[in-house]
Motif scaffolding. Structure first.
Motif, short mmCIF file in Angstrom:
data_model
loop_
_atom_site.label_atom_id
_atom_site.label_comp_id
_atom_site.label_asym_id
_atom_site.label_seq_id
_atom_site.Cartn_x
_atom_site.Cartn_y
_atom_site.Cartn_z
N PHE A 10 0.85 -1.19 0.00
CA PHE A 10 0.00 0.00 0.00
C PHE A 10 0.89 1.25 0.00
N SER A 11 1.00 1.85 1.18
CA SER A 11 1.87 3.01 1.35
C SER A 11 2.40 2.99 2.77
N PHE A 12 3.43 3.80 3.01
CA PHE A 12 4.03 3.80 4.33
C PHE A 12 3.03 4.30 5.38
N GLN A 13 2.27 5.34 5.03
CA GLN A 13 1.30 5.88 5.97
C GLN A 13 0.21 4.86 6.28
N PHE A 14 -0.29 4.18 5.24
CA PHE A 14 -1.34 3.20 5.47
C PHE A 14 -0.79 2.00 6.25
N ALA A 15 0.47 1.65 6.01
CA ALA A 15 1.09 0.55 6.73
C ALA A 15 1.14 0.85 8.23
N LEU A 16 1.51 2.07 8.59
CA LEU A 16 1.56 2.45 10.00
C LEU A 16 0.16 2.41 10.62
N ALA A 17 -0.83 2.86 9.86
CA ALA A 17 -2.21 2.84 10.36
C ALA A 17 -2.68 1.40 10.57
N LEU A 18 -2.33 0.51 9.63
CA LEU A 18 -2.73 -0.88 9.75
C LEU A 18 -2.05 -1.55 10.94
N ILE A 19 -0.77 -1.23 11.15
CA ILE A 19 -0.05 -1.77 12.30
C ILE A 19 -0.71 -1.31 13.60
N ALA A 20 -1.14 -0.04 13.63
CA ALA A 20 -1.81 0.48 14.82
C ALA A 20 -3.10 -0.27 15.08
N CYS A 21 -3.85 -0.59 14.00
CA CYS A 21 -5.09 -1.35 14.16
C CYS A 21 -4.82 -2.74 14.72
N LEU A 22 -3.79 -3.39 14.20
CA LEU A 22 -3.47 -4.75 14.65
C LEU A 22 -3.02 -4.74 16.11
N VAL A 23 -2.18 -3.77 16.47
CA VAL A 23 -1.67 -3.71 17.84
C VAL A 23 -2.82 -3.44 18.82
N PHE A 24 -3.73 -2.52 18.45
CA PHE A 24 -4.84 -2.20 19.34
C PHE A 24 -5.76 -3.40 19.50
N HIS A 25 -5.98 -4.14 18.41
CA HIS A 25 -6.79 -5.36 18.47
C HIS A 25 -6.16 -6.39 19.41
N GLU A 26 -4.87 -6.64 19.24
CA GLU A 26 -4.19 -7.63 20.08
C GLU A 26 -4.09 -7.16 21.52
N TYR A 27 -4.02 -5.84 21.71
CA TYR A 27 -3.97 -5.32 23.08
C TYR A 27 -5.25 -5.66 23.83
N GLY A 28 -6.36 -5.72 23.10
CA GLY A 28 -7.62 -6.14 23.73
C GLY A 28 -7.52 -7.56 24.27
N MET A 79 -0.14 -11.77 7.92
CA MET A 79 -1.00 -12.68 8.69
C MET A 79 -1.67 -11.99 9.88
N GLY A 80 -1.23 -10.79 10.21
CA GLY A 80 -1.85 -10.08 11.32
C GLY A 80 -0.98 -10.08 12.55
N GLY A 81 -1.57 -10.40 13.70
CA GLY A 81 -0.82 -10.38 14.94
C GLY A 81 -1.22 -11.52 15.85
N LEU A 82 -0.43 -11.71 16.91
CA LEU A 82 -0.69 -12.75 17.90
C LEU A 82 -0.43 -12.20 19.29
N ALA A 83 -1.34 -12.45 20.19
CA ALA A 83 -1.14 -12.15 21.61
C ALA A 83 -0.92 -13.48 22.31
N LEU A 118 -9.27 4.85 7.92
CA LEU A 118 -8.84 4.07 9.08
C LEU A 118 -10.03 3.40 9.75
N ALA A 119 -11.12 4.13 9.89
CA ALA A 119 -12.32 3.59 10.57
C ALA A 119 -12.92 2.43 9.79
N THR A 120 -13.07 2.57 8.48
CA THR A 120 -13.77 1.55 7.71
C THR A 120 -12.92 0.31 7.47
N PHE A 121 -11.62 0.48 7.18
CA PHE A 121 -10.79 -0.70 6.94
C PHE A 121 -10.49 -1.43 8.25
N ASN A 122 -10.38 -0.69 9.36
CA ASN A 122 -10.21 -1.34 10.65
C ASN A 122 -11.46 -2.12 11.02
#
Length: 381
Positions: free
Chosen positions: A165-183, A204-208, A253-257
């Motif tokens: 995608f892009s660097f900005q979108f990559a950072l946003a996606l990483i933030a979504c994954l981290v917040f999800h796993e933090y739950g 593949m996403g993330g793992l907690a 960010l809202a819709t893709f998350n």
């Protein structure tokens, strides 16, 4: 599952059982009593076994014996141990009395909270299934002592998503994954489980991860659904940010998350939704429960197709069938089932989360922006 673990004459006395009706009583490593599986799976039960013990010698009396007077042989004594229990599965309550030759040694009771906090003497080995996520988890365990692996995997994830995608979108996606796993992490800590942190896996996403095993279906539901719930909170926060700033970045960010967390709630193992619906349906011990599960799945598929969400309806159907085919094996699990309140609460929590995520996707699709409408088109494909 392990129902009771107490001390008896210097050895652990361990009671194992399941909703299939069977119970096994161990004294130390020896199996001393068995109740076979039956339709009558709860209520009052009694385990009884006999021990042969050598009586202790009175050394002072023996010393007073004359040298030419032999000490009479001491005959072994029989001790009868009886464990009386009154078991109720939903909600779980176990009352017990331990007696020695009709003399009370100890008594007490255990409830769901006790089961959640216990650490089984014999750790339950999880059923191994071949999956890429399982292989990734195994690989991470080999490197669990090296914290630098988290940084390496996070960097690889950013690079991979930036390439797609892009660097900005990559950072946003990483933030979504981290917040999800933090739950998931917060839920694990709520139950007192030790966690090893969050690992990001490229594509593949993330793992907690945690080394500790869960003991109840309620723990499985809460840990699984807290990831998508935190993801929903993030989408709602991005939605408000979009309303206040008008910045299209927050809308994306809202819709893709929301789409990412919605797919995590599909009833397909090992996704979060698979664990949630499996825990709910496997806690239903009657045919009426199975009928309700089938009816709920059918309604969900019907609503999905009615709204034009063909892909969502198809995956919901496949995942529900997978869980229903495994329904007969529910008694073989070591996890304490949900009670009626837990089943209802979990189902409502799940449905509200799914509905809210779909609502966010639908809202942004109505803005007319082609990119913001992409998640809805994916669900309709």
């Amino acid at each position: 599952m392990e129902l009771l673990h107490i001390n008896c004459l210097g050895k652990p006395l361990r009671l194992e059982g399941s909703m299939a009706g069977w119970q096994q009583l161990f004294w130390g490593d020896d199996l001393v009593s068995v109740i076979p599986a039956s339709a009558d799976y709860q209520g009052q039960r009694m385990h009884e076994f006999t021990l042969s013990v050598q009586p202790q010698v009175d050394h002072e009396q023996a010393a007073n014996q004359l040298a030419d007077s032999p000490i009479p042989a001491m005959q072994p004594q029989s001790i009868t141990i009886r464990l009386e229990i009154d078991l109720q599965w939903q909600p779980f309550l176990l009352k017990y009395q331990l007696l020695q030759n009709d003399n009370l040694l100890t008594q007490g009771q255990r409830d769901t909270k006790d089961i959640e906090r216990q650490i089984p003497v014999k750790p339950v080995e999880a059923k191994r299934q071949f999956s890429l996520i399982g292989l990734a988890s195994l690989g991470l365990k080999l490197f669990k002592s090296a914290k630098v692996i988290k940084v390496v995997l996070a960097g690889a994830s950013v690079a991979a998503y930036s390439w797609l995608f892009s660097f900005q979108f990559a950072l946003a996606l990483i933030a979504c994954l981290v917040f999800h796993e933090y739950g998931h992490i917060r839920a694990m800590k709520y139950f007192g489980m030790k966690t090893k942190g969050i690992y990001l896996i490229p594509f593949m996403g993330g793992l907690a991860l945690s080394d500790e095993k869960i003991n109840t279906r309620w723990q499985d539901v809460v840990i699984s659904i807290m990831g998508p719930t935190f993801g929903l909170f993030m989408s709602i926060a991005a939605l408000f940010a979009y309303w206040f700033t008008g910045n299209i970045f927050f809308a994306g960010l809202a819709t893709f998350n929301a789409l990412l967390n919605l797919f995590n709630l599909l009833p397909i193992l090992p996704l979060d939704g698979g664990h949630i619906l499996k825990s709910i349906s496997f806690s239903m011990n009657s045919m009426l429960g199975l009928v309700a599960c089938i009816a709920g799945a059918a309604i969900g598929v019907f609503i999905s197709y009615t709204l034009g969400l063909a892909l969502l309806g198809f995956l919901l159907l496949i995942g529900s069938l997978e869980i229903m085919f495994e329904w007969k094996t529910r008694h073989q699990s070591h996890l304490l089932p949900l009670d009626r309140y837990g089943q209802l609460f979990s189902a409502v929590w799940y449905l509200l989360t799914v509905g809210a995520l779909v609502g966010i996707i639908w809202y942004f699709a109505g803005t007319g922006d082609d990119m913001l409408g992409l998640p809805l088109k994916i669900l309709q494909s």
